[in-house]
Design a protein around this motif. Structure first.
Motif, PDB file in Angstrom:
ATOM      1  N   ILE A 119     -11.485  28.602  10.181  1.00  7.65           N
ATOM      2  CA  ILE A 119     -12.764  28.575  10.631  1.00  7.65           C
ATOM      3  C   ILE A 119     -13.234  29.904  10.376  1.00  7.65           C
ATOM      4  CG2 ILE A 119     -12.385  26.733  12.299  1.00  7.65           C
ATOM      5  CD1 ILE A 119     -12.721  29.170  14.513  1.00  7.65           C
ATOM      6  N   GLN A 120     -12.475  30.766  10.151  1.00 11.30           N
ATOM      7  CA  GLN A 120     -13.258  32.052  10.064  1.00 11.30           C
ATOM      8  C   GLN A 120     -14.449  32.500   8.995  1.00 11.30           C
ATOM      9  OE1 GLN A 120     -12.108  34.906  11.950  1.00 11.30           O
ATOM     10  NE2 GLN A 120     -13.696  35.871  11.604  1.00 11.30           N
ATOM     11  N   ASP A 121     -14.213  31.877   7.860  1.00  8.32           N
ATOM     12  CA  ASP A 121     -15.332  32.048   6.800  1.00  8.32           C
ATOM     13  C   ASP A 121     -16.483  31.190   7.370  1.00  8.32           C
ATOM     14  OD1 ASP A 121     -16.191  32.553   3.928  1.00  8.32           O
ATOM     15  OD2 ASP A 121     -16.273  30.379   4.064  1.00  8.32           O
ATOM     16  N   ILE A 122     -16.600  30.100   7.939  1.00  8.50           N
ATOM     17  CA  ILE A 122     -17.775  29.502   8.440  1.00  8.50           C
ATOM     18  C   ILE A 122     -18.396  30.159   9.582  1.00  8.50           C
ATOM     19  CG2 ILE A 122     -18.468  27.385   9.815  1.00  8.50           C
ATOM     20  CD1 ILE A 122     -16.238  25.823   8.407  1.00  8.50           C
ATOM     21  N   VAL A 123     -17.410  30.728  10.523  1.00  6.38           N
ATOM     22  CA  VAL A 123     -18.203  31.498  11.551  1.00  6.38           C
ATOM     23  C   VAL A 123     -18.870  32.744  11.000  1.00  6.38           C
ATOM     24  CG1 VAL A 123     -17.439  32.949  13.541  1.00  6.38           C
ATOM     25  CG2 VAL A 123     -16.306  30.617  13.273  1.00  6.38           C
ATOM     26  N   ASP A 124     -18.134  33.638  10.128  1.00  7.75           N
ATOM     27  CA  ASP A 124     -18.660  34.660   9.645  1.00  7.75           C
ATOM     28  C   ASP A 124     -19.939  34.197   9.090  1.00  7.75           C
ATOM     29  OD1 ASP A 124     -16.785  36.032  10.373  1.00  7.75           O
ATOM     30  OD2 ASP A 124     -15.590  36.019   8.603  1.00  7.75           O
ATOM     31  N   ARG A 125     -20.185  33.223   8.123  1.00  9.98           N
ATOM     32  CA  ARG A 125     -21.548  33.010   7.702  1.00  9.98           C
ATOM     33  C   ARG A 125     -22.571  32.657   8.563  1.00  9.98           C
ATOM     34  NH1 ARG A 125     -19.761  28.891   2.482  1.00  9.98           N
ATOM     35  NH2 ARG A 125     -18.576  30.460   1.533  1.00  9.98           N
ATOM     36  N   LEU A 126     -22.246  31.882   9.527  1.00 10.68           N
ATOM     37  CA  LEU A 126     -23.097  31.476  10.636  1.00 10.68           C
ATOM     38  C   LEU A 126     -23.629  32.811  11.380  1.00 10.68           C
ATOM     39  CD1 LEU A 126     -21.872  27.961  12.343  1.00 10.68           C
ATOM     40  CD2 LEU A 126     -23.635  28.582  10.887  1.00 10.68           C
TER      41      LEU A 126
END
Length: 724
Positions: free
Chosen positions: A224-231
């Motif tokens: 989930i790190q990538d999604i959280v960073d983008r958000l």
């Protein structure tokens, strides 16, 4: 039924067994004699010395038989034991024969009983087998129950473990999963919508949770790190644009910056989110806000202060407007000036109203409204308006900075100084410029007390942001006030009475200046007492008293000197009592001076028409104390002249005295008091005159009959007391 049969059978068995035992015992006894007779007595194995044969036991047995009732009876009656033994034996044989016959007779029943016993044994055997089976079944059931209990405990433990794992896993999954609704709201919704704020909170929680998992090296975190960073990047971008837009809106002309500030406070979590996740953006916003608000406050207060100075009185005090400077027609200190053109210098008037709670925290002045109405104000009013605006804006700004930027203590003070520092420096510079050329001591003193009250207000509001500024302002104002006061003291000390124009017994304008000024300072100083102020006022009072004495010395007669002193003391006392407390040092000092000079003046005005009588009374009372009154025995002519002179002229003299006093004193109330004191003193002297003439030395004088009755004199004197 089976149990009844078993019980009956058992009873029959016992009966048969007893009968059988008796029969067997009888047969043995029948056979035994024959055996004994046939078998020779063998004592070879008998060891009479063996330890096993214990004679004590034989004695015990014999003793026990002797205790038997039958044996006792036989021994008592003297029965022959041998004969008695044979009878007993014969009886036993008879009974035995009868028993055998009964046994033979009941043989069939015994056989039947045997059969029944056999049947019962088989039944009992079967019952025993059944009970044994039941016992074995119960044993197996107990073991099965124990097994089930152990399995239940084990299953319960596994259930609890699974539930615990499930709760942790559910929380972990909930924190890890990024819902589609969150993604949609963060990407598409406006930052002002409530749903965006709610999802931003959730996103912040997931970011923090992801950081925590990354420290634990949880593999699921990478999913989930990538999604959280983008958000996070998207949220930071939208928040930055929103806050900067609000900050830039402050710069628009005529903008009420409090409205966007209140809007920002509703979204204070935005800055908290930036501070936690993107410090560079948070610093950018903070710096932009500080720069914008610093310029806004500086520009606003610079413009406001400049416009305020345009509505100040045009004529202000200068270095020549000192208390001891000569009054001229061109420059009259106490001629009533027009408030539109000139402010008073030593008179408080209505200027003290600026310290009242209603005006102290009242609305600030609007310069263009005042200009339109052609209104002018003293400096302290402008100072109050300027600094109340500073206080109000400073308190609000400090609270906003502490709340929105989440700072406290020294950090909050540093941030406040970053925003308001230029404005405060502007104020201090303006104050320094004004103070350096100010000679209006009342204005400076009022400004000091305005600062003291504003400092108390900020302390009550628990706002420490302006504390250092208040101290800096007081450090500018106090030395200037003391300098102006010392200049006034020096001006009075250096005053030359001969250069002040024509002498006049009325109150001098310099003493009036002092009275007005001193009462103003004392009344202002009552709330926040200053010992430095009291000390300087004490020095000023001493110089004024010396000045009054120097001016009085210019009059040739003592009477005029006293009139001048009384008029000035009375004027100063009345002015002081209008504003100062009755127990103040200044009031008490002038009351004592006025009383002493008034008493001296009463003696002075009585000495002209009644001096002879007064001198005679004083001389006589002194001789009476020494017992030498006879020395005046030969002064009959003098006494006669005094009695007749007083009787003929006292009314005219009292009338002239009253008119003279009322002309001499500007304060009618004070003149009335002096007249009353003089008449009272006159009556006391005449009463003393009566007392002297009533002594034996003068009792024979015929002129005593011409003395005026004291009561009549008092009634007549009251007619001459003026009523004012």
């Amino acid at each position: 039924m089976a149990e009844g049969a078993v019980t009956g059978a058992a009873s029959d068995v016992n009966t048969a067994v007893n009968s059988t035992a008796n029969a067997m015992a009888y047969l043995q006894d029948e056979i035994k004699p024959e055996t004994d007779a046939m078998a020779p007595l063998n004592l070879g194995d008998l060891d009479l010395t063996t330890d096993e044969f214990i004679l004590d036991e034989v004695d015990i047995h014999i003793q026990a038989n002797l205790e038997d009732d039958l044996v006792k009876e036989a021994l008592k009656t003297g029965v022959d034991l041998r004969q008695y033994s044979k009878q007993v034996e014969a009886e036993l044989q008879r009974i035995e024969q009868a028993s055998i016959k009964d046994y033979i007779k009941e043989s069939q029943n015994i056989a039947s009983l045997h059969n029944q016993i056999t049947a019962c044994d088989s039944i009992l055997e079967r019952m025993e087998g059944m009970l044994s089976g039941f016992q074995s079944d119960l044993s197996s059931i107990s073991s099965e129950i124990q097994t089930l209990q152990q399995q239940s405990v084990s299953m319960n433990m596994r259930l609890k473990n699974r539930q615990a794992v499930r709760s942790h896993l559910s929380q972990l999954v909930d924190e890890l999963v990024v819902p589609g609704a969150m993604i949609q709201v963060i990407l598409e919704s406006s930052v002002t919508e409530q749903v965006f704020l709610e999802q931003l909170h959730e996103l912040n929680n997931k970011i923090n949770f992801a950081k925590e998992l990354s420290f634990r090296e949880t593999l699921a975190c990478s999913d989930i790190q990538d999604i959280v960073d983008r958000l996070k990047i998207k949220a930071v971008t939208k928040i930055r644009e929103f806050i900067l837009q609000k900050v830039y809106s402050f710069r628009k002309p005529m903008t009420n910056y409090q409205i966007p500030q209140n809007t920002l406070l509703k979204y204070r979590f935005f800055y908290q989110f930036l501070l936690a996740n993107e410090r560079t953006v948070a610093k950018e916003i903070r710096d932009e806000y500080v720069d914008t608000m610093s310029k806004i406050y500086y520009s606003y207060f610079k413009s406001y202060s400049g416009r305020l100075l345009k509505v100040q009185y045009e004529e202000v005090a200068d270095k020549d407007d000192l208390m001891g400077v000569e009054d001229t027609a061109k420059k009259g200190f106490f001629s009533k000036p027009s408030l539109k053109s000139r402010n008073t210098i030593f008179t408080l008037g209505q200027r003290g109203a600026v310290l009242s709670p209603a005006e102290l925290e009242g609305p600030i002045l609007i310069p263009h409204t005042a200009q339109r109405g052609d209104s002018r104000y003293p400096y302290e009013t402008l100072f109050r308006s300027q600094h109340y605006a500073l206080l109000d804006n400073g308190c609000r700004e400090f609270l906003f900075l502490s709340d929105f930027f989440m700072v406290a203590g020294n950090s909050a003070l540093d941030l406040f100084n970053s925003v308001m520092g230029k404005t405060l420096s502007l104020f201090l510079k303006s104050m320094s410029t004004y103070v350096s050329d100010c000679y209006d001591s009342i204005a400076v003193f009022l400004c000091i007390h305005i600062v003291l009250r504003f400092r108390a207000i900020t302390a009550k509001r628990a706002i420490p942001a302006l504390d250092k500024y208040w101290e800096a302002v007081l450090e500018l104002l106090w030395p200037r006030f003391e300098l102006i006061l010392e200049m006034n003291i020096q001006s009075i000390r250096n005053t030359d009475p001969q250069k002040l124009g024509v002498l006049d017994t009325r109150p001098h304008y310099i003493t009036r200046r002092y009275a007005e000024f001193s009462s103003a300072i004392v009344s202002i100083n009552q709330t926040f007492t200053s010992e430095r102020t009291h000390a300087l006022l004490g020095q000023l009072q001493v110089e004024v008293e010396n000045f009054v004495l120097k001016m009085a010395a210019e009059f040739p007669s003592r009477r005029d000197q006293l009139i001048f002193l009384i008029n000035n003391y009375d004027m100063m006392l009345n002015v002081l009592m209008e504003r100062a407390a009755d127990d103040s040092k200044e009031v008490e000092g002038f009351q004592q001076l006025l009383q002493a000079r008034s008493q001296e003046f009463i003696e002075e005005i009585l000495s002209s028409p009644f001096g002879g009588m007064i001198a005679f009374v004083k001389e006589s009372e002194a001789l009476m104390e020494k017992g030498q009154l006879d020395r005046l025995k030969n002064d009959e002519a003098r006494i006669t002249q005094l009695v007749r002179g007083f009787s003929s002229t006292w009314k005219q003299s009292v009338e002239a005295l009253s008119q003279d006093v009322m002309r001499s004193f500007t304060n009618f109330k004070n003149g009335t008091g002096i007249i009353q004191g003089a008449l009272t003193q006159l009556i006391q002297y005449y009463h003393g005159f009566h007392k002297v003439l009533s002594q034996p030395t003068f009792r024979s004088l015929a002129v005593r009959s011409e003395l005026i009755n004291l009561h009549h004199l008092m009634v007549e004197v009251k007619k001459h007391k003026p009523n004012f």
